[in-house]
Structures are given as C-alpha cells and as structure tokens.
Design a protein around this motif. Structure first.
Motif, PDB file in Angstrom:
ATOM      1  N   THR A   1      46.765  48.463   7.844  1.00 43.78           N
ATOM      2  CA  THR A   1      45.826  49.536   7.525  1.00 43.78           C
ATOM      3  C   THR A   1      44.417  49.191   7.990  1.00 43.78           C
ATOM      4  OG1 THR A   1      47.174  50.014   5.578  1.00 43.78           O
ATOM      5  CG2 THR A   1      45.002  51.040   5.682  1.00 43.78           C
ATOM      6  N   GLY A   2      44.053  47.917   7.881  1.00 45.41           N
ATOM      7  CA  GLY A   2      42.749  47.496   8.384  1.00 45.41           C
ATOM      8  C   GLY A   2      42.633  47.724   9.879  1.00 45.41           C
ATOM      9  N   ALA A   3      43.701  47.413  10.612  1.00 46.66           N
ATOM     10  CA  ALA A   3      43.709  47.664  12.052  1.00 46.66           C
ATOM     11  C   ALA A   3      43.627  49.162  12.333  1.00 46.66           C
ATOM     12  CB  ALA A   3      44.976  47.079  12.673  1.00 46.66           C
ATOM     13  N   ARG A   4      44.282  49.941  11.497  1.00 49.63           N
ATOM     14  CA  ARG A   4      44.233  51.394  11.668  1.00 49.63           C
ATOM     15  C   ARG A   4      42.814  51.921  11.474  1.00 49.63           C
ATOM     16  NH1 ARG A   4      48.649  55.593   9.048  1.00 49.63           N
ATOM     17  NH2 ARG A   4      48.595  56.981  10.833  1.00 49.63           N
ATOM     18  N   TYR A   5      42.147  51.392  10.471  1.00 50.91           N
ATOM     19  CA  TYR A   5      40.765  51.810  10.232  1.00 50.91           C
ATOM     20  C   TYR A   5      39.880  51.454  11.432  1.00 50.91           C
ATOM     21  CZ  TYR A   5      35.962  51.645   8.677  1.00 50.91           C
ATOM     22  OH  TYR A   5      34.603  51.808   8.616  1.00 50.91           O
ATOM     23  N   LEU A   6      39.974  50.218  11.921  1.00 51.80           N
ATOM     24  CA  LEU A   6      39.137  49.783  13.038  1.00 51.80           C
ATOM     25  C   LEU A   6      39.443  50.573  14.307  1.00 51.80           C
ATOM     26  CD1 LEU A   6      39.209  45.931  12.377  1.00 51.80           C
ATOM     27  CD2 LEU A   6      37.282  47.489  12.039  1.00 51.80           C
ATOM     28  N   ASN A   7      40.720  50.892  14.524  1.00 54.19           N
ATOM     29  CA  ASN A   7      41.082  51.723  15.677  1.00 54.19           C
ATOM     30  C   ASN A   7      40.477  53.127  15.557  1.00 54.19           C
ATOM     31  OD1 ASN A   7      42.602  50.279  17.619  1.00 54.19           O
ATOM     32  ND2 ASN A   7      44.365  50.218  16.235  1.00 54.19           N
ATOM     33  N   THR A   8      40.521  53.674  14.348  1.00 53.61           N
ATOM     34  CA  THR A   8      39.974  55.019  14.129  1.00 53.61           C
ATOM     35  C   THR A   8      38.467  55.045  14.375  1.00 53.61           C
ATOM     36  OG1 THR A   8      41.681  55.504  12.485  1.00 53.61           O
ATOM     37  CG2 THR A   8      39.695  56.866  12.422  1.00 53.61           C
TER      38      THR A   8
ATOM     39  N   HIS B   1      39.855  52.752  19.433  1.00 50.36           N
ATOM     40  CA  HIS B   1      40.757  51.761  20.032  1.00 50.36           C
ATOM     41  C   HIS B   1      40.044  50.912  21.078  1.00 50.36           C
ATOM     42  CE1 HIS B   1      44.543  49.892  20.825  1.00 50.36           C
ATOM     43  NE2 HIS B   1      44.701  50.409  22.025  1.00 50.36           N
ATOM     44  N   SER B   2      38.933  50.314  20.666  1.00 52.15           N
ATOM     45  CA  SER B   2      38.159  49.492  21.604  1.00 52.15           C
ATOM     46  C   SER B   2      38.753  48.103  21.811  1.00 52.15           C
ATOM     47  CB  SER B   2      36.719  49.353  21.102  1.00 52.15           C
ATOM     48  OG  SER B   2      36.694  48.673  19.852  1.00 52.15           O
ATOM     49  N   VAL B   3      39.649  47.685  20.911  1.00 57.15           N
ATOM     50  CA  VAL B   3      40.289  46.373  20.988  1.00 57.15           C
ATOM     51  C   VAL B   3      41.783  46.569  20.765  1.00 57.15           C
ATOM     52  CG1 VAL B   3      40.480  44.091  19.868  1.00 57.15           C
ATOM     53  CG2 VAL B   3      38.230  45.132  20.195  1.00 57.15           C
ATOM     54  N   CYS B   4      42.595  45.687  21.347  1.00 54.57           N
ATOM     55  CA  CYS B   4      44.043  45.722  21.112  1.00 54.57           C
ATOM     56  C   CYS B   4      44.328  45.687  19.616  1.00 54.57           C
ATOM     57  CB  CYS B   4      44.686  44.522  21.802  1.00 54.57           C
ATOM     58  SG  CYS B   4      46.438  44.323  21.480  1.00 54.57           S
ATOM     59  N   THR B   5      45.293  46.471  19.166  1.00 53.62           N
ATOM     60  CA  THR B   5      45.612  46.561  17.735  1.00 53.62           C
ATOM     61  C   THR B   5      45.970  45.197  17.153  1.00 53.62           C
ATOM     62  OG1 THR B   5      46.325  48.858  17.931  1.00 53.62           O
ATOM     63  CG2 THR B   5      47.176  47.622  16.061  1.00 53.62           C
ATOM     64  N   ILE B   6      46.631  44.355  17.925  1.00 52.54           N
ATOM     65  CA  ILE B   6      46.958  43.006  17.443  1.00 52.54           C
ATOM     66  C   ILE B   6      45.671  42.254  17.091  1.00 52.54           C
ATOM     67  CG2 ILE B   6      47.973  40.777  18.060  1.00 52.54           C
ATOM     68  CD1 ILE B   6      49.851  42.264  19.946  1.00 52.54           C
ATOM     69  N   GLY B   7      44.654  42.407  17.922  1.00 48.81           N
ATOM     70  CA  GLY B   7      43.375  41.746  17.667  1.00 48.81           C
ATOM     71  C   GLY B   7      42.722  42.232  16.396  1.00 48.81           C
TER      72      GLY B   7
ATOM     73  N   CYS C   1      49.908  46.629  21.506  1.00 46.20           N
ATOM     74  CA  CYS C   1      48.471  46.937  21.528  1.00 46.20           C
ATOM     75  C   CYS C   1      48.222  48.425  21.327  1.00 46.20           C
ATOM     76  CB  CYS C   1      47.869  46.505  22.869  1.00 46.20           C
ATOM     77  SG  CYS C   1      47.408  44.760  22.902  1.00 46.20           S
ATOM     78  N   ALA C   2      49.282  49.208  21.173  1.00 41.21           N
ATOM     79  CA  ALA C   2      49.145  50.666  21.071  1.00 41.21           C
ATOM     80  C   ALA C   2      48.233  51.058  19.922  1.00 41.21           C
ATOM     81  CB  ALA C   2      50.518  51.307  20.899  1.00 41.21           C
ATOM     82  N   ASP C   3      47.495  52.144  20.115  1.00 38.35           N
ATOM     83  CA  ASP C   3      46.552  52.647  19.136  1.00 38.35           C
ATOM     84  C   ASP C   3      47.293  53.221  17.927  1.00 38.35           C
ATOM     85  OD1 ASP C   3      44.460  53.751  17.770  1.00 38.35           O
ATOM     86  OD2 ASP C   3      43.863  55.153  19.334  1.00 38.35           O
ATOM     87  N   ASN C   4      47.010  52.691  16.725  1.00 35.83           N
ATOM     88  CA  ASN C   4      47.625  53.225  15.507  1.00 35.83           C
ATOM     89  C   ASN C   4      46.608  53.989  14.652  1.00 35.83           C
ATOM     90  OD1 ASN C   4      46.112  51.143  14.415  1.00 35.83           O
ATOM     91  ND2 ASN C   4      47.716  50.452  13.003  1.00 35.83           N
ATOM     92  N   GLY C   5      45.420  54.268  15.222  1.00 38.00           N
ATOM     93  CA  GLY C   5      44.383  54.960  14.485  1.00 38.00           C
ATOM     94  C   GLY C   5      44.674  56.444  14.358  1.00 38.00           C
ATOM     95  N   PHE C   6      43.918  57.112  13.480  1.00 37.79           N
ATOM     96  CA  PHE C   6      44.043  58.545  13.350  1.00 37.79           C
ATOM     97  C   PHE C   6      43.447  59.222  14.587  1.00 37.79           C
ATOM     98  CE2 PHE C   6      43.814  57.351   8.746  1.00 37.79           C
ATOM     99  CZ  PHE C   6      45.104  57.757   8.416  1.00 37.79           C
TER     100      PHE C   6
END
Length: 458
Positions: free
Chosen positions: A127-134, A138-144, A450-455
C-alpha cells in the motif's frame, strides 16, 4: 509454558522489572486504547464501500454490526483468559494452554502468528508503494517504492515497548480518521466519481446484492469487513504490558463503539456517492477529482507506516522474549539486546517486502489472511477458551449445572467455533478462487514487477 510461569502474577512481574532500564508492564488503559485505535482505525476502512457494493447496503450494514458484536464478545473472552493467566505473553502461549499444553500447539500457533503479522506488514509495503506511485505518477519502479516503505517502517519499529509506541499510535489513528472523513466529504461534493475512468453512468447504489452475485464475490466482501474488525491476535500482547489489566474493557468498548460508527458511516457515504460501478478497494481510487484522491490518501501515511510497525513489534517480541527471557538483555540497554532486536525486526521486514512483491494485490490479500488466520485467532480459539474456563469453574458438565445461562453460553460458543470453521473452509475457497480468477483475467502484475500499482489519475 512452565509451572513456574503460572506463579507470575502482575504484581510480581512489575516487582521483578522495577530496577530495569526497560520496563514492559507500563501501559495504562488509555495508552492501550491508543494502540487498539491504531490497529482498528486503519486503511482497511476504505474497503467497506467495496464490500457494500457487492453485498448491498442493507446486508453490509447489518454484517458490520454483527461482526463488531462477535469480536467484542470474543475479545472479552481473551481478556478474561489473560486475567486468569497473567503469565501469558502472547497468543502463542494461549494456543498451547488451550490445546492440552502440548508443545506442537505452541509451534503451530507461532507459525500462524508470525505469518499473519508478516502478511499485514507486506500489505503495508504494498500500500505504501501504491501511495508513492499515485503521488509521483510512477516516478520509480514499484519494487523500489516498496523497499523504501519497508526501510522506513523498520526504523519506526525500533522502540522496544508498547508504552513508547502509544504516542505514535494516537498520531496514526487521528490522521486515519481525518483521511477517511475527507474521503467521505470529497465523495459527496465532487461532480463525478472515478478519476481517469470512462463514464459508466450515474452511480448505482444497491440495497441488496445484485442478481447473479457469486458466492466467491460475496464471501470475499464479507471477509473484507471481518478482517477490519478481527484483531484479537494482538490483544494478549497488549494486555501483557498493562499496569492494570482489569481496565482493558474500557479501551475495548471505546474502540468498538468508534469502529461501528466510523466504519458504517464512511462505508455507506462513500458507497452512496461512488456507486457500484466506480468502486475500488481501497476506495480512494473511487474519487473523481485527482486532487481529492491525493489529499485524502496522503493523510493515511501514518497508518500505512504505523500499523505495519505495530505488527512487526508484536512479532519481534515473540521471538526476542523467547531468546532472552531471564537475561539482562531483556531489561537493560545492551549491545546484544538492541542488535538482536533490530535484526529480528529487519528479518520480518525483508520477508514482508518479498511477500508484497510476490502477492501484488489488496482485496484478495485481505480475504486470504482473514480466512486462513482469523478463523483461529478471531473465533475458534476463543470458543475453546470459553469451554476451558467454564469447565475449570463448574466441572465437565458446566452447561448443565448453570441452568439457562450455561446452555446459552454453550450453544453460542459452539456457533462461534462454527463461524471460524466457515472462515477456514468457505473463506479460503473463495479467496483462492478469486485469486485464480484474477490471474486468468490478467488483473494482477507479475512477481517483483516494476508495473505501476497506483490509482489512475489524469
């Protein structure tokens, strides 16, 4: 558990650690309430609109109240059991005591306990990765992003006592309340739900489930509601650090009343304005205005971090107390003690990070955790605990000698155990089938992607 453990009253425990630099029996009921609020007033509230969209608003609200009442009852059973056995340090000790004091029961409970807690940590990495992607598009790979959240959470996990964590818990619960309140307000004032979505018409609100709703969909929606309420797994650990465990019901009643009001209102309001066709879990993605989405989601940052921290701390206690029980590393600031504590926490967060990348989905992860672990820690254990306590008080035919009250308690706790079995069987089937269907429909990304999981936002 050993015979000597059974002689450790609360008073003796506090006496034994009176001269220690690190004291564990220090929590007031107010601080315990803060821990409970941080555990229950959490991100999972935003799965309620999705659950109501599947179950229908009326059944959804009814189930919300029923599950809350069942969890309140079983939590009071946990408390009563801990009062009778102040030597209990966590739910694993209880598991051993409930099942004939066998060591295999302790090990089995321990495995489920650690897996449950680590899955919750993984959920918060995801969820933290989702927030940062949103927020960053998606400025960074989701794994990062997931790794960044895991490292920050590890640092926040380092305090050794719940007394220290109570302040952070209050902070987390308050900002979660602001977050979900803003989401409900924004859902009501925006022009249209679903940021970046194609138009699906005006929001449709269903009082009852839509025709053709499958068992899998309905069971998963029910699991999402249940998961948010069920948290008895941590209660023995909290009670074990209270100065006066008899005050625990005050904290429990306060959080239960707040839960029912907040979950029902937020779930119903957000669902009413976003409808069935625009619903996501969590429901931040249902908001139509990307600014509204980002503002309300941002207030969820403390709980995204802290709830994972809380479960990591509970897990670390389980391991640390077994390694160093009776040594000076438990109560003093030693290099070995702090290095071991940090290493145990690091191990839980590394495993959580791996799980987050292997299982990159939100709703089904909630359901799977609920069915596998909450069946025992939410229901089965406490039905058995009731029988063990009443048998110790009134003999093997306790239900008969206590009259109507005895029979009512006996039948009700049989029902409690049966609900746990339903979770374990029907819930696990529904969760696994939903995951299979999701992969068939290509709804999930691959492992370590690395796919974007953000909203989706314009």
């Amino acid at each position: 558990m050993t015979d000597s453990d059974s002689d450790l009253t609360v008073g003796k425990q506090m006496e034994m650690e009176a001269g220690n630099a690190i004291k564990y029996r220090t929590c007031s009921w107010q601080k315990t309430a803060a821990l409970l609020f941080s555990e229950y007033i959490c991100l999972a509230i935003m799965s309620f609109p999705y659950s109501y969209s599947v179950l229908g608003l009326v059944p959804g609200l009814i189930l919300t109240v029923v599950v809350a009442a069942l969890v309140l009852y079983t939590s009071l059973i946990v408390w009563e059991f801990c009062l009778r056995h102040p030597e209990v340090r966590d739910v694993c000790d209880i598991g051993q005591m409930l099942f004939w004091n066998k060591k295999w029961a302790w090990w089995a409970t321990g495995v489920m306990f650690l897996l449950n807690n680590t899955f919750i940590q993984a959920l918060h990495c995801l969820t933290g990765a989702r927030y940062l992607n949103t927020m960053t598009h998606h400025s960074v790979c989701t794994i990062g992003f997931s790794a960044i959240v895991a490292v920050i959470s590890w640092l926040c996990s380092l305090p050794r006592t719940f007394n220290t964590l109570a302040f952070l818990a209050t902070f987390s619960a308050f900002f979660t309340f602001v977050s979900v309140l803003l989401a409900a307000v924004f859902a009501g004032v925006e022009d249209h739900p679903g940021a970046g979505w194609p138009s699906l018409g005006d929001p449709k609100v269903l009082a009852v489930p839509a025709a053709g709703t499958t068992f899998v969909a309905g069971m998963n929606a029910f699991m999402n509601i249940s998961y948010t309420f069920i948290g008895q797994i941590t209660l023995p650990s909290f009670i074990a650090e209270m100065k006066e465990p008899r005050d625990f019901p005050k904290a429990l009643w306060a959080v239960t009343i707040a839960e029912v009001i907040l979950f029902s209102l937020v779930g119903a309001v957000v669902y009413a304005y976003t409808g069935t066709q625009y619903n996501t879990a969590p429901a931040f993605g249902s908001l139509g205005d990307p600014v509204y989405l980002k503002v309300s989601f941002s207030f969820m940052i403390p709980t995204i971090i802290f709830l994972g921290v809380l479960y990591a701390s509970v897990s670390a206690r389980f391991v640390f107390f077994r390694l160093y029980s009776g040594t000076r590393h438990m109560g003093e600031h030693t290099v070995v003690g702090w290095a071991s504590w940090a290493a145990i926490l690091a191990a839980t967060w590394v495993l959580a990070f791996i799980i987050a990348e292997v299982i990159p989905f939100f709703s089904d992860l909630l359901s799977l955790m609920s069915s596998l672990f909450d069946s025992f820690f939410g229901f089965i254990f406490w039905g058995v605990a009731y029988f063990r306590m009443r048998k110790a008080e009134h003999g093997p035919r306790f239900w008969a000698v206590r009259g109507l009250k005895g029979w009512a308690g006996f039948i009700f706790n049989i029902i409690i155990i049966c609900i746990g079995v339903l979770f374990l069987t029907g819930g696990t089937y529904a969760s696994v089938q939903s995951i299979i269907d999701g992969y068939k429909q290509d709804n999930f990304g691959g492992a370590f992607t690395c796919a974007d999981n953000g909203f989706v936002t314009p």
